[in-house]
Design a protein around this motif. Sequence first.
Motif, PDB file in Angstrom:
ATOM      1  N   PRO A  26       0.817  -1.217   0.000  1.00 29.39           N
ATOM      2  CA  PRO A  26       0.000   0.000   0.000  1.00 29.39           C
ATOM      3  C   PRO A  26       0.854   1.273   0.000  1.00 29.39           C
ATOM      4  O   PRO A  26       0.517   2.240  -0.668  1.00 29.39           O
ATOM      5  N   LEU A  27       1.986   1.259   0.714  1.00 25.69           N
ATOM      6  CA  LEU A  27       2.871   2.421   0.716  1.00 25.69           C
ATOM      7  C   LEU A  27       3.479   2.633  -0.669  1.00 25.69           C
ATOM      8  O   LEU A  27       3.560   3.764  -1.142  1.00 25.69           O
ATOM      9  N   ASP A  28       3.867   1.549  -1.342  1.00 23.78           N
ATOM     10  CA  ASP A  28       4.396   1.665  -2.706  1.00 23.78           C
ATOM     11  C   ASP A  28       3.361   2.290  -3.636  1.00 23.78           C
ATOM     12  O   ASP A  28       3.689   3.141  -4.458  1.00 23.78           O
ATOM     13  N   ARG A  29       2.098   1.858  -3.517  1.00 21.84           N
ATOM     14  CA  ARG A  29       1.037   2.397  -4.374  1.00 21.84           C
ATOM     15  C   ARG A  29       0.818   3.877  -4.093  1.00 21.84           C
ATOM     16  O   ARG A  29       0.630   4.662  -5.018  1.00 21.84           O
ATOM     17  N   LEU A  30       0.861   4.269  -2.828  1.00 22.99           N
ATOM     18  CA  LEU A  30       0.717   5.679  -2.489  1.00 22.99           C
ATOM     19  C   LEU A  30       1.867   6.486  -3.067  1.00 22.99           C
ATOM     20  O   LEU A  30       1.651   7.498  -3.739  1.00 22.99           O
ATOM     21  N   LEU A  31       3.088   6.036  -2.827  1.00 29.03           N
ATOM     22  CA  LEU A  31       4.260   6.780  -3.288  1.00 29.03           C
ATOM     23  C   LEU A  31       4.319   6.872  -4.808  1.00 29.03           C
ATOM     24  O   LEU A  31       4.814   7.861  -5.348  1.00 29.03           O
TER      25      LEU A  31
END
Length: 148
Positions: A26-31
């Motif tokens: 999820p952090l990768d998708r946000l970034l």
Amino acid sequence: MLLCRLPFPIAHAPVADPSGAGGATPLDRLLATLDADAVQRLRQLDPTGAAGLLPRVLKAFEGSLQRLLVDLHEARSSGDWSKVRHVTHTLKSSSASVGALELSRSCAEIEARIRQEQVDGLTPWLDGMVVESERLLALLGPALAGRT
């Protein structure tokens, strides 16, 4: 090029994992949705990540965005353009600092139109701003779950 000609912003769908393997966190998708230069500037302030600066800044942005959306709704309901301008001014800066450039641009346009007393036709801009804010919140929540 097309975005420059439209009378209001278009919100984009959340970015999917480009590999199709479901491996992106999820952090990768946000970034992946944020401006890489802005994220890099934040990472340079905490190069090892030991202080957890990036997640803390994003968490603060999430909380601010949630509060300001409530303020925006109240201001729109009461026709308080001064408060709408304050909300968009605040979000313009904070969203730019975390790399949410589409939201920042929408806020800048709305703020400028209100300053010029051109409030007719702002509804699509404000609606687009809310859609983009909600898209970001949908990405921020899972990305920051359990992080501070």
